[in-house]
Design a protein around this motif. Structure first.
Motif, mmCIF file in Angstrom:
data_model
loop_
_atom_site.group_PDB
_atom_site.id
_atom_site.type_symbol
_atom_site.label_atom_id
_atom_site.label_comp_id
_atom_site.label_asym_id
_atom_site.label_seq_id
_atom_site.Cartn_x
_atom_site.Cartn_y
_atom_site.Cartn_z
ATOM 1 N N SER A 188 0.836 -1.203 0.000
ATOM 2 C CA SER A 188 0.000 0.000 0.000
ATOM 3 C C SER A 188 0.873 1.256 0.000
ATOM 4 O O SER A 188 0.785 2.100 -0.873
ATOM 5 C CB SER A 188 -0.912 0.023 1.234
ATOM 6 N N THR A 243 -1.080 -5.627 2.158
ATOM 7 C CA THR A 243 -2.094 -6.635 2.481
ATOM 8 C C THR A 243 -1.670 -7.979 1.887
ATOM 9 O O THR A 243 -1.241 -8.044 0.726
ATOM 10 C CB THR A 243 -3.459 -6.219 1.892
ATOM 11 N N GLU A 296 -1.772 -11.234 0.036
ATOM 12 C CA GLU A 296 -2.608 -11.754 -1.054
ATOM 13 C C GLU A 296 -2.564 -13.270 -1.135
ATOM 14 O O GLU A 296 -3.523 -13.916 -1.538
ATOM 15 C CB GLU A 296 -2.134 -11.189 -2.398
ATOM 16 N N GLY A 317 -5.402 -11.758 3.403
ATOM 17 C CA GLY A 317 -6.324 -10.633 3.501
ATOM 18 C C GLY A 317 -5.994 -9.656 4.629
ATOM 19 O O GLY A 317 -6.615 -8.604 4.747
ATOM 20 N N LYS A 318 -5.018 -10.018 5.461
ATOM 21 C CA LYS A 318 -4.677 -9.160 6.596
ATOM 22 C C LYS A 318 -3.738 -8.011 6.173
ATOM 23 O O LYS A 318 -2.882 -8.178 5.306
ATOM 24 C CB LYS A 318 -3.986 -9.994 7.692
ATOM 25 N N ARG A 319 -3.908 -6.894 6.840
ATOM 26 C CA ARG A 319 -2.996 -5.765 6.645
ATOM 27 C C ARG A 319 -1.762 -6.005 7.523
ATOM 28 O O ARG A 319 -1.901 -6.294 8.716
ATOM 29 C CB ARG A 319 -3.700 -4.475 7.066
ATOM 30 N N ASP A 341 -2.660 3.376 7.567
ATOM 31 C CA ASP A 341 -1.485 3.035 6.759
ATOM 32 C C ASP A 341 -0.351 4.035 6.966
ATOM 33 O O ASP A 341 0.819 3.669 7.061
ATOM 34 C CB ASP A 341 -1.862 3.028 5.265
#
Lengths: 320, 320
Positions: free
Chosen positions: B31, B60, B62, B73-75, B133
């Motif tokens: 990100s 994130t 993938e 799916g986790k940041r 972020d």
């Protein structure tokens, strides 16, 4: 009185004036004094000191100028730093770091290689009866070795390397030999290394040292500027390097590995007398294997010449 | 994918091959990525690195190649050192000191300034929802600041000096500003010092620093070889100098004062992510005052040019 004096040249003076104890000081009749490497540096010009040389001694209190009259007649050894008594360091028990300190036979105060010496009574420690003069005179250098124990927590799993087979390196290895660590001494002089081997210390010639980063603690007592660089080659990441070598000159070096490998570098100097005297009294430590020869005071210059010899370890001068 | 690549020159590549996660690794969609001084050094040739640059990021997950499927799916943010997994350091939780480690965007592994990056799942930490972020991307440099807290016990009576008003020096001063110590930051750039003043940190221009040995702890984050020397001029006897500056060249120096004043010198590098994320989540620390500008990935070269500017602090590259 007889005194070993450095005034640009080293000489034995037979009629040096008897020192007078200032307020709070004692006058001590010296029995034995030891020659330290610092003394050998001083007679080459280190610290620009002139006066009576010497800072390792054992003697007997003859006179007290102050309240500590109970010291009279007692056999004592003495801490070498005397502070101003007023600064933050002096007030918190760190007179050895007072910026205006005098240091016996090194800076601003006549030393112990004479028939008499003065020191603040606060600096004196009574020697237990069971400790012979020939052991007690090692209190000051042993305290410098003990200082490493004050600074570093030695863990049983630690691999420890002492670098340098001079007097201090040997004393540190003797002290650490009673710890359950994996201890190695490294040096360049087989005869000196043999003194450590006789004490069951693993002692290697420098040529045998493998350049691998395997030591948790490395103690540099080489007395040379290259000691630090060699220590960096064998210290583990997150390890501790203790610097005992006072090398008063610049040299090229690179602190990059200190940062990247998160090394801790600790300067280490004078140490505590009380635990040394207790350890000597209990027979926990025996420095006598370091004794090379005892000279009469009249032969002091010969004593210094002998002390500079390659295989020489501790040389004492006898005033008794 | 788009990637910022250094191959002797810095360039934006539009068709860099998508990385494939090795066993135990995750593929992360980036990100935000931050430009660190180390990146600026790398594009001058430091560490001889070539490939995708960058090691500060938030992204994130993938895809996971391995057991940590729950990360999908986790940041996340990621620790930058990946060890061999077999040596003593890796086995004792010190992979950042593994001799065969790869370091994200610095040594042996493509970095995070790209649309995708891979890292071992063990290196990843989930970012709490409440942490934006723009805050999470500071986790890595904040961890480098927290490393000092791991190493040094800061006592309320300590006088602490942080040297250097660059990103790391400012972050360290921000972190220490919540400690009840007597804190001073010193630097050369008034606008950067003002960022610290806005956080109630006493911040002095270097010209105002008095050369007196009054600091218990000095943290050198100057990034210059002369930082250590300056630290020696103001550190108290028995004080601690923390070295954050990785200067990969020799310089003339003298360790004599380290020994005589019994200074402890600690190298300090990467730090722990978990407490940083907790502190960010709790609002204990706010790094955003350091943010100078966010650039789109297509303007990455301009971002680097801006980052080199004298008044520039943190520059981010946005891949979202």
């Amino acid at each position: 009185m007889k005194a070993v004096v450095f005034d640009g040249n080293l000489k034995l003076v037979n009629d040096y004036p008897l020192p007078q104890p200032a307020s709070g000081e004692a006058l001590i009749k010296v029995s034995l004094a030891g020659i330290c490497n610092t003394d050998l540096e001083i007679i080459k010009g280190y610290a620009s000191f002139t006066g009576v040389i010497g800072h390792e001694f054992v003697g007997t209190v003859e006179k007290v100028n102050g309240n500590a009259g109970n010291l009279k007649g007692k056999r004592v050894v003495g801490e070498i730093n005397s502070g101003c008594g007023r600064c933050e360091y002096c007030r918190t028990g760190l007179k050895e770091h007072c910026e205006n300190r005098k240091v016996l036979g090194i800076h601003g105060k006549d030393g112990a290689m004479a028939e008499y010496v003065t020191l603040p009574t606060d600096n004196l420690h009574v020697v237990p009866d069971a400790v012979a003069d020939e052991d007690a005179v090692f209190t000051e250098p042993l305290a410098a070795a003990f200082e490493v124990l004050r600074q570093v927590h030695f863990r049983p799993s630690d691999k420890v390397l002492v670098m340098g087979d001079g007097k201090l390196g040997l004393l540190i290895s003797f002290v650490l030999s009673s710890f359950p660590v994996d201890l190695t001494l490294v040096g360049k002089h087989e005869r000196k290394l043999d003194r450590a081997r006789a004490r069951n210390v693993r002692a290697l010639h420098l040529d045998q040292l493998i350049s691998e980063k395997i030591y948790d603690v490395v103690i540099d007592a080489t007395g040379s500027a290259s000691g630090f660089e060699s220590a960096l080659e064998v210290i583990k990441p997150r390890g501790i390097i203790v610097l005992k070598s006072t090398v008063a000159k610049n040299s090229e070096m690179n602190l990059f590995p200190v940062v990247v490998n998160e090394i801790t570098v600790m300067g280490s100097r004078c140490g505590p007398f009380v635990p040394v005297l207790r350890a000597l009294n209990e027979g926990l430590i025996d420095a006598k294997p370091l004794l090379t020869k005892v000279f009469r005071v009249d032969d002091a210059l010969e004593a210094f010449a002998t002390s500079s010899g390659e295989d020489s370890l501790k040389i004492l001068i006898d005033f008794r």
